[in-house]
Design an enzyme around this catalytic site. Structure first.
Site, PDB file in Angstrom:
ATOM      1  N   ASN A   9      63.815  38.090  99.648  1.00 55.61           N
ATOM      2  CA  ASN A   9      64.812  38.566  98.787  1.00 55.61           C
ATOM      3  C   ASN A   9      65.037  39.705  99.326  1.00 55.61           C
ATOM      4  O   ASN A   9      63.326  40.585  99.255  1.00 55.61           O
ATOM      5  CB  ASN A   9      63.576  38.149  97.198  1.00 55.61           C
ATOM      6  CG  ASN A   9      64.624  39.577  96.524  1.00 55.61           C
ATOM      7  OD1 ASN A   9      65.826  39.715  96.609  1.00 55.61           O
ATOM      8  ND2 ASN A   9      64.087  39.949  95.373  1.00 55.61           N
ATOM      9  N   LYS A  11      66.289  42.132  98.160  1.00 62.03           N
ATOM     10  CA  LYS A  11      67.310  43.239  97.136  1.00 62.03           C
ATOM     11  C   LYS A  11      68.341  44.053  97.356  1.00 62.03           C
ATOM     12  O   LYS A  11      69.177  43.744  97.989  1.00 62.03           O
ATOM     13  CB  LYS A  11      66.123  44.109  97.002  1.00 62.03           C
ATOM     14  CG  LYS A  11      64.592  42.933  96.715  1.00 62.03           C
ATOM     15  CD  LYS A  11      63.486  44.231  95.815  1.00 62.03           C
ATOM     16  CE  LYS A  11      62.096  43.566  96.192  1.00 62.03           C
ATOM     17  NZ  LYS A  11      61.593  43.971  95.052  1.00 62.03           N
ATOM     18  N   HIS A  94      64.907  37.434  88.550  1.00 54.30           N
ATOM     19  CA  HIS A  94      64.411  38.228  88.568  1.00 54.30           C
ATOM     20  C   HIS A  94      63.495  39.753  87.717  1.00 54.30           C
ATOM     21  O   HIS A  94      64.216  40.345  86.877  1.00 54.30           O
ATOM     22  CB  HIS A  94      64.186  39.488  89.983  1.00 54.30           C
ATOM     23  CG  HIS A  94      63.479  40.037  90.876  1.00 54.30           C
ATOM     24  ND1 HIS A  94      63.405  41.161  90.839  1.00 54.30           N
ATOM     25  CD2 HIS A  94      63.066  38.524  91.756  1.00 54.30           C
ATOM     26  CE1 HIS A  94      62.371  41.473  91.734  1.00 54.30           C
ATOM     27  NE2 HIS A  94      62.592  40.042  92.852  1.00 54.30           N
ATOM     28  N   GLU A  96      63.531  42.290  87.894  1.00 52.15           N
ATOM     29  CA  GLU A  96      64.118  44.022  87.868  1.00 52.15           C
ATOM     30  C   GLU A  96      65.007  43.687  87.709  1.00 52.15           C
ATOM     31  O   GLU A  96      65.767  44.763  86.712  1.00 52.15           O
ATOM     32  CB  GLU A  96      64.280  43.984  90.002  1.00 52.15           C
ATOM     33  CG  GLU A  96      63.046  44.897  90.675  1.00 52.15           C
ATOM     34  CD  GLU A  96      62.791  44.503  91.976  1.00 52.15           C
ATOM     35  OE1 GLU A  96      63.990  43.793  92.948  1.00 52.15           O
ATOM     36  OE2 GLU A  96      61.499  44.749  92.615  1.00 52.15           O
ATOM     37  N   SER A 212      54.041  41.676  97.084  1.00 53.18           N
ATOM     38  CA  SER A 212      53.769  41.702  97.988  1.00 53.18           C
ATOM     39  C   SER A 212      52.663  40.865  98.620  1.00 53.18           C
ATOM     40  O   SER A 212      51.831  41.132  99.103  1.00 53.18           O
ATOM     41  CB  SER A 212      51.968  43.183  97.669  1.00 53.18           C
ATOM     42  OG  SER A 212      52.600  44.126  96.628  1.00 53.18           O
TER      43      SER A 212
END
Ligand code: PEP
Length: 251
Positions: A9, A11, A94, A96, A212
């Protein structure tokens, strides 16, 4: 046997030029056997990356989409548009998007249904915040998101979904879930899928871990029996670290 999926991803990172350079290097490196790879660049780079990856085994994915085929939805991108660009995957729900753009389970559900209708594989993200985990509500939150996001799907459709368990406190923080905690939640998700769609479907669905993931911690997480790959943010931005994670996922 579930083939692990490692998806990057990106982003809101990489210009078209940077994305093309990455795709070129990824393609020439070749994918490890026994794992499926996908990259999810920003919308602006999808066309160029798709062209660069043509003929490779690496799948193309988007990071979000609207549920409608077309319409007066300024700033949005439709499933038809993603299909036209060669997308195979789309990340939906997601954290976010849930956090910064107020995306609800209902909206995610409409998007999941639209993705499946158009032959896109939805990567449906679920995960609890730190406060929810500390309050002992992690399972309840994840179950609510999963039920809401997959509501009304036929069992046969649900089998094509990928679920990404992404504890919000682990995303972009450098803090990863312990392999046993990630496994425990993934097994819980699979049990829930069995309850909703039957054991056969639950056994087919790939459950990724995200939060992470890096080359140094990937192996411990990816060897867990209910974890079938990873959704990788930061560490997917360099070809070398993305491939190192992919190698750790290859079963
Ligand atoms: C993500 O964006 O889905 C993600 C897991 O990010 P990171 O790997 O940077 O934590």
């Amino acid at each position: 046997m579930r083939v692990p999926l490692v998806a990057g991803n990106w982003k809101m990172y990489k210009t078209v030029a940077e994305a093309v350079d990455y795709a070129r290097r990824l393609k020439s490196s070749g994918s490890p056997a026994g794992v499926e790879l996908a990259v999810c660049p920003p919308f602006t780079a999808l066309l160029a990356v798709g062209r660069e990856l043509a003929g490779s085994q690496v799948g193309l994915g988007a990071q979000d989409m609207h549920w409608a085929e077309e319409g007066a939805y300024t700033g949005e991108v439709s499933p038809l548009m993603l299909k036209e660009l060669g997308c195979r995957y789309v990340i939906l729900g997601h954290s976010e998007r849930r956090q910064h753009f107020g995306e609800s389970d209902e909206a995610v559900n409409a998007k999941v249904k639209a993705a499946l209708r158009h032959g896109l594989v939805p990567i449906v993200c679920v995960g609890e915040t730190l406060a929810e985990r500390e309050a002992g509500r992690a399972r309840e939150v994840v179950a609510g998101q999963l039920r809401g996001s997959l509501a009304g799907l036929a069992a046969q459709e649900a089998g094509n979904v990928v679920v990404a368990y992404e504890p919000v406190w682990a995303i972009g923080t450098g803090r990863t879930a312990l392999p046993e905690d990630a496994q425990e939640m993934s097994a819980f998700i699979r049990a829930l899928l069995a309850e909703m769609f039957g054991r056969e479907v639950a056994g087919k669905v790939r459950i990724q871990y995200g939060g992470s993931v890096k080359p140094e911690n990937a192996a411990g997480i990816l060897r867990q029996p209910d974890i079938d790959g990873a959704l990788v943010g930061g560490a997917s931005l360099q070809v070398e670290s993305f491939l190192a994670i992919a190698r750790a996922a290859a079963k």
